[in-house]
Scaffold this motif. Structure first.
Motif, mmCIF file in Angstrom:
data_model
loop_
_atom_site.group_PDB
_atom_site.id
_atom_site.type_symbol
_atom_site.label_atom_id
_atom_site.label_comp_id
_atom_site.label_asym_id
_atom_site.label_seq_id
_atom_site.Cartn_x
_atom_site.Cartn_y
_atom_site.Cartn_z
ATOM 1 N N TYR A 45 0.827 -1.212 0.000
ATOM 2 C CA TYR A 45 0.000 0.000 0.000
ATOM 3 C C TYR A 45 0.862 1.263 0.000
ATOM 4 C CZ TYR A 45 -4.703 -1.948 0.771
ATOM 5 O OH TYR A 45 -5.917 -2.578 0.627
ATOM 6 N N GLY A 49 0.518 1.424 -3.806
ATOM 7 C CA GLY A 49 -0.938 1.414 -3.668
ATOM 8 C C GLY A 49 -1.696 2.450 -4.467
ATOM 9 N N ASN A 55 -3.627 -0.970 -9.910
ATOM 10 C CA ASN A 55 -4.582 -1.310 -8.853
ATOM 11 C C ASN A 55 -6.047 -1.002 -9.144
ATOM 12 O OD1 ASN A 55 -2.574 -2.142 -6.828
ATOM 13 N ND2 ASN A 55 -1.928 -0.002 -6.919
ATOM 14 N N LEU A 61 -7.872 -2.819 -5.936
ATOM 15 C CA LEU A 61 -7.340 -2.806 -4.580
ATOM 16 C C LEU A 61 -8.231 -1.894 -3.742
ATOM 17 C CD1 LEU A 61 -4.828 -3.552 -2.725
ATOM 18 C CD2 LEU A 61 -3.960 -1.285 -3.361
ATOM 19 N N TYR A 80 -9.261 -6.633 -1.602
ATOM 20 C CA TYR A 80 -9.270 -6.601 -3.071
ATOM 21 C C TYR A 80 -10.643 -7.052 -3.544
ATOM 22 C CZ TYR A 80 -6.195 -6.184 -7.184
ATOM 23 O OH TYR A 80 -5.554 -5.739 -8.320
#
Length: 214
Positions: A45, A49, A55, A61, A80
């Motif tokens: 992250y 992230g 992502n 995410l 997720y």
């Protein structure tokens, strides 16, 4: 597999040079839901992230800016989600103190199955799955392939040491460091992409004659 190796593979695949993660302060909403998370996930992250293509291109995410109450589960820490929330991926809360715990998948937040034996495998697998939707050089669409086609792919390209067990009826990955060759639907569908134009052209020279367009 250590953290640096995992992140290097993802950076190479997506051509990421700079860190693009959440700050310690931005991460705090998670800790209103759980007391801890695996250091590997925390570092993911705070290092990668915020990279949108990695992502948030196809599946997502869950970020500390998400509506976390939607994903609150008494037994699992969900981090997720499939793009329409058809399935969720999570770590069992009892395993959050582990360095590299199993990742589970659920279609109803009641029944959970092991998707990947380790968090590191899951992060690499999802990066490669998102890559076929996000990278600049990609085969537009999916192909049906036969068992003979799959055998030829296995001979021609190295298999990557991670996979997805359940989602999309199982997913395997092949190719070099800048490439993602994805075989899904029980070995019957193919899609591929690369962050390198030269590498994509080399892949395409072989794969363009394999399978049939869907």
């Amino acid at each position: 597999m250590n953290k640096e190796n995992i992140f290097t593979q993802i950076r190479t695949l997506f051509g990421i040079e700079e860190d693009c993660g959440f700050t310690e302060a931005e991460m705090q909403p998670f800790f209103g839901m759980v007391e801890q998370m695996p250091q590997l996930l925390y570092d993911y992250y705070t290092t990668l992230g915020k990279h949108q293509a990695l992502n948030q291109t196809q599946d997502n995410l869950i970020t500390p800016k998400s509506n976390l109450t939607l994903f609150n589960n008494p037994d699992y820490f969900v981090f997720y989600t499939e793009n329409q929330n058809c399935c969720l991926w999570a770590i069992a809360k009892e395993n959050l103190g582990e360095e590299n715990p199993k990742v589970y998948v659920s279609y109803n937040q009641k029944e959970w199955q092991v998707e990947c034996d380790t968090l590191s495998e899951f992060l690499l697998a999802m990066a490669h799955l998102q890559a076929v939707f996000a990278l600049p050089y990609t085969y537009e669409g999916f192909k049906f392939i036969t068992s003979e086609d799959l055998a030829a792919i296995k001979v021609h390209f190295p298999k990557k040491p991670f996979a997805i067990r359940h989602w999309l009826q199982g997913v395997e990955f092949y190719g070099g460091a800048t490439d993602s060759i994805v075989v899904l639907d029980g070995g019957e569908q193919l899609v591929y992409a690369s962050s390198s134009e030269n590498s994509f052209e080399a892949m395409d020279d072989f794969l363009k004659d394999i399978g049939e367009e869907m």
